[in-house]
Enzyme design. Structure first.
Site, PDB file in Angstrom:
ATOM      1  CG  ASP A  63      -0.309  -0.112   2.545  1.00  0.00           C
ATOM      2  OD1 ASP A  63       0.879  -0.487   2.611  1.00  0.00           O
ATOM      3  OD2 ASP A  63      -0.981   0.160   3.559  1.00  0.00           O
ATOM      4  CG  HIS A  67       0.606   6.837  -0.281  1.00  0.00           C
ATOM      5  ND1 HIS A  67      -0.502   7.284   0.419  1.00  0.00           N
ATOM      6  CD2 HIS A  67       1.484   7.874  -0.288  1.00  0.00           C
ATOM      7  CE1 HIS A  67      -0.299   8.534   0.805  1.00  0.00           C
ATOM      8  NE2 HIS A  67       0.910   8.914   0.393  1.00  0.00           N
ATOM      9  CD  GLU A  68       5.146   7.575  -1.042  1.00  0.00           C
ATOM     10  OE1 GLU A  68       5.097   8.656  -1.655  1.00  0.00           O
ATOM     11  OE2 GLU A  68       4.910   7.500   0.179  1.00  0.00           O
ATOM     12  CG  HIS A  71       1.956  11.189  -3.609  1.00  0.00           C
ATOM     13  ND1 HIS A  71       0.971  12.123  -3.332  1.00  0.00           N
ATOM     14  CD2 HIS A  71       2.291  10.640  -2.406  1.00  0.00           C
ATOM     15  CE1 HIS A  71       0.717  12.137  -2.036  1.00  0.00           C
ATOM     16  NE2 HIS A  71       1.503  11.242  -1.454  1.00  0.00           N
ATOM     17  CE1 TYR A  82       1.262  16.055  -0.356  1.00  0.00           C
ATOM     18  CE2 TYR A  82       2.808  17.287   1.006  1.00  0.00           C
ATOM     19  CZ  TYR A  82       2.078  16.145   0.760  1.00  0.00           C
ATOM     20  OH  TYR A  82       2.161  15.084   1.622  1.00  0.00           O
ATOM     21  CD  GLU A  91      -0.111  12.582   1.607  1.00  0.00           C
ATOM     22  OE1 GLU A  91      -0.323  11.407   1.968  1.00  0.00           O
ATOM     23  OE2 GLU A  91       0.965  12.953   1.110  1.00  0.00           O
ATOM     24  CG  ASP A 158       1.095  17.473   7.321  1.00  0.00           C
ATOM     25  OD1 ASP A 158       1.849  17.082   6.412  1.00  0.00           O
ATOM     26  OD2 ASP A 158       0.015  16.919   7.592  1.00  0.00           O
ATOM     27  CG  HIS A 163       0.484  13.574   5.783  1.00  0.00           C
ATOM     28  ND1 HIS A 163       1.411  14.551   5.480  1.00  0.00           N
ATOM     29  CD2 HIS A 163       0.807  12.495   5.013  1.00  0.00           C
ATOM     30  CE1 HIS A 163       2.258  14.083   4.581  1.00  0.00           C
ATOM     31  NE2 HIS A 163       1.919  12.841   4.275  1.00  0.00           N
TER      32      HIS A 163
END
Length: 238
Positions: A63, A67-68, A71, A82, A91, A158, A163
């Protein structure tokens, strides 16, 4: 390789940009590095080994890899900024497809449960189904929601909670998948990400475009699928 095959088999997308560009992964990034990331500047994914306490080898999570790479898909399609709500959507889409790729293997809605170490103090990095388990907002009125001012810079580290606030659309996605099924949901979300959103799209626009795409795909706004989509967004107050 599994993520590449998922995007190719499911959507006919070859590599992250649809042009079959080379996919580069750097492993053993840094020293005891507690992260994995995609960089648009160098067009590669990098994976740390973890410090053995907070995280362990980040390549252990399918996962995480999905996920990466998502992106990278986002950067070559909607290119969501972002920060603030667009960043939280950035995200969230990575979490959604990260879990859709790995779901049959994992069988749960936890993100990163294969890479957490004993010192993190919890069983995963995020819980998409119940974000508030790990102090993420599960709705727009949650006490955990990070403020996202319409103007001005983000003052927190962040990027105004990309996130944290991803928990809101994450929970909506889970409700949609559980209501209409994985196959319908993944095609719905893929088309929204790659064809309907732009760099500054926020939560309200994402909802609007998802409902439009749903009506187009499933026979109108009154279809069972679209009623389920609206109910999911209403539940999280998007």
């Amino acid at each position: 390789g599994k993520v590449y095959e998922y995007y190719k088999a499911t959507f006919g997308r070859r590599s992250y940009d649809g042009k079959d560009s080379r996919m580069v992964s750097v492993v053993h990034m840094g020293k005891q590095f507690n992260n994995a990331f995609w960089t648009s500047e160098y067009k590669l994914m990098a994976y740390g080994d973890g410090d053995g306490s907070m995280l362990i080898d980040t390549t252990l999570g399918l996962d995480v890899a999905a996920h990466e790479m998502t992106h990278a898909v986002t950067s070559s399609s909607a290119n969501l900024v972002y920060a603030k709500e667009p960043g939280a959507l950035n995200e969230s889409f990575s979490d959604v497809f990260g879990k859709l790729v790995a779901f049959e293997n994992d069988g749960n809605w936890y993100i990163g449960d294969k890479i957490v170490g004993p010192g993190l103090g919890r069983k995963a990095i995020r819980n998409m189904k119940n974000p508030e388990e790990f102090k993420q907002p599960g709705s727009n009125d949650s006490k955990y929601r990070v403020p996202t001012p319409k103007t001005g810079p983000c003052l927190d580290r962040d990027h105004c909670g990309v996130h944290r606030n991803s928990g809101i659309p994450n929970r909506a996605a889970v409700l949609i998948v559980e209501s209409i099924g994985k196959e319908k949901a993944e095609h719905l979300y893929y088309n929204v990400l790659t064809k309907r959103l732009s760099a500054m799209s926020g939560f309200s626009e994402m909802r609007k475009e998802t409902e439009k795409e749903c009506a187009l795909r499933f026979g109108g706004a009154s279809s069972t699928e679209c009623r389920a989509v609206r109910k999911a967004f209403d539940t999280v107050k998007m």
